[in-house]
Design a protein around this motif. Sequence first.
Motif, mmCIF file in Angstrom:
data_model
loop_
_atom_site.group_PDB
_atom_site.id
_atom_site.type_symbol
_atom_site.label_atom_id
_atom_site.label_comp_id
_atom_site.label_asym_id
_atom_site.label_seq_id
_atom_site.Cartn_x
_atom_site.Cartn_y
_atom_site.Cartn_z
ATOM 1 N N LEU A 49 -62.359 -2.574 23.722
ATOM 2 C CA LEU A 49 -63.189 -2.570 22.524
ATOM 3 C C LEU A 49 -62.612 -1.550 21.555
ATOM 4 N N ASP A 50 -62.232 -2.019 20.387
ATOM 5 C CA ASP A 50 -61.696 -1.120 19.355
ATOM 6 C C ASP A 50 -60.574 -0.240 19.915
ATOM 7 N N SER A 92 -70.900 -9.031 26.179
ATOM 8 C CA SER A 92 -70.178 -8.349 25.106
ATOM 9 C C SER A 92 -71.134 -7.773 24.068
ATOM 10 N N THR A 93 -72.287 -8.434 23.864
ATOM 11 C CA THR A 93 -73.301 -7.913 22.938
ATOM 12 C C THR A 93 -73.801 -6.544 23.403
ATOM 13 N N THR A 123 -70.811 -3.885 23.471
ATOM 14 C CA THR A 123 -70.415 -3.468 22.116
ATOM 15 C C THR A 123 -71.453 -2.536 21.511
ATOM 16 N N ASN A 150 -70.726 1.267 20.407
ATOM 17 C CA ASN A 150 -70.978 1.744 19.044
ATOM 18 C C ASN A 150 -71.868 2.980 19.035
#
Length: 222
Positions: free
Chosen positions: A61-62, A172-173, A176, A180
């Motif tokens: 992720l990122d 993934s929801t 993520t 964040n």
Amino acid sequence: MTSGGGYGDPSQKIDYVFKLVLIGDSGVGKSQILSRYARNEFSLDSKATIGVEFQTRTLVLDHKSVKAQIWDTAGQERYRAVTSAYYRGAVGAMLVYDVTRRQTFDHIPRWLEELRGHADKNIVIILVGNKSDLEDQRAISIEDAKEFAEKEGLFFLETSALNAVNVETAFSTVLTEIFNIVNKKNLVAGEEQGDTGSLAGKKIEMGPAQVVPSKNSLCCNS
């Protein structure tokens, strides 16, 4: 207790470890959802989970490597003694019901109460209506579930572990959202201390800073 591998290179550096828990009544498909996500497998003759097991899957992720450690426990009442250890350190949860069995949805408020009683108050929660492939047997409407999720500030999706619909999106929801929140906290901490510090490979436990999930909950059989 068993552990399994996910996708990705096992030798890669892990930046974060996020613990997720699956809760809900027995037979709603928690183990099947986990199996589909962690190993892309589905078994029609899956046995009931006895005690606790977990699977892992690593994703990026990122540009950061995140290991999801996903715990699955039996939904039967007799295994409820596992609760406090099961929830400890969890930063995400999937609250699963079966769209064809009304009582599994009716029990969701009780599961949510237990989750909020044992887990960190800032845990990221998604309500998951599994077995969306059995549309002709549906007992709970999407609207009812969505209304409940919005009232409680939860994400919401319907999934089919059998057909691999929305399982990836559901995980993934949650991951993520956790990512964040953690990144936002690290940014604030770094500004306050002048140093972001290293959290590489550490399990993340949520502090007081919380991003409230969007009320426009995700939906449904896309």
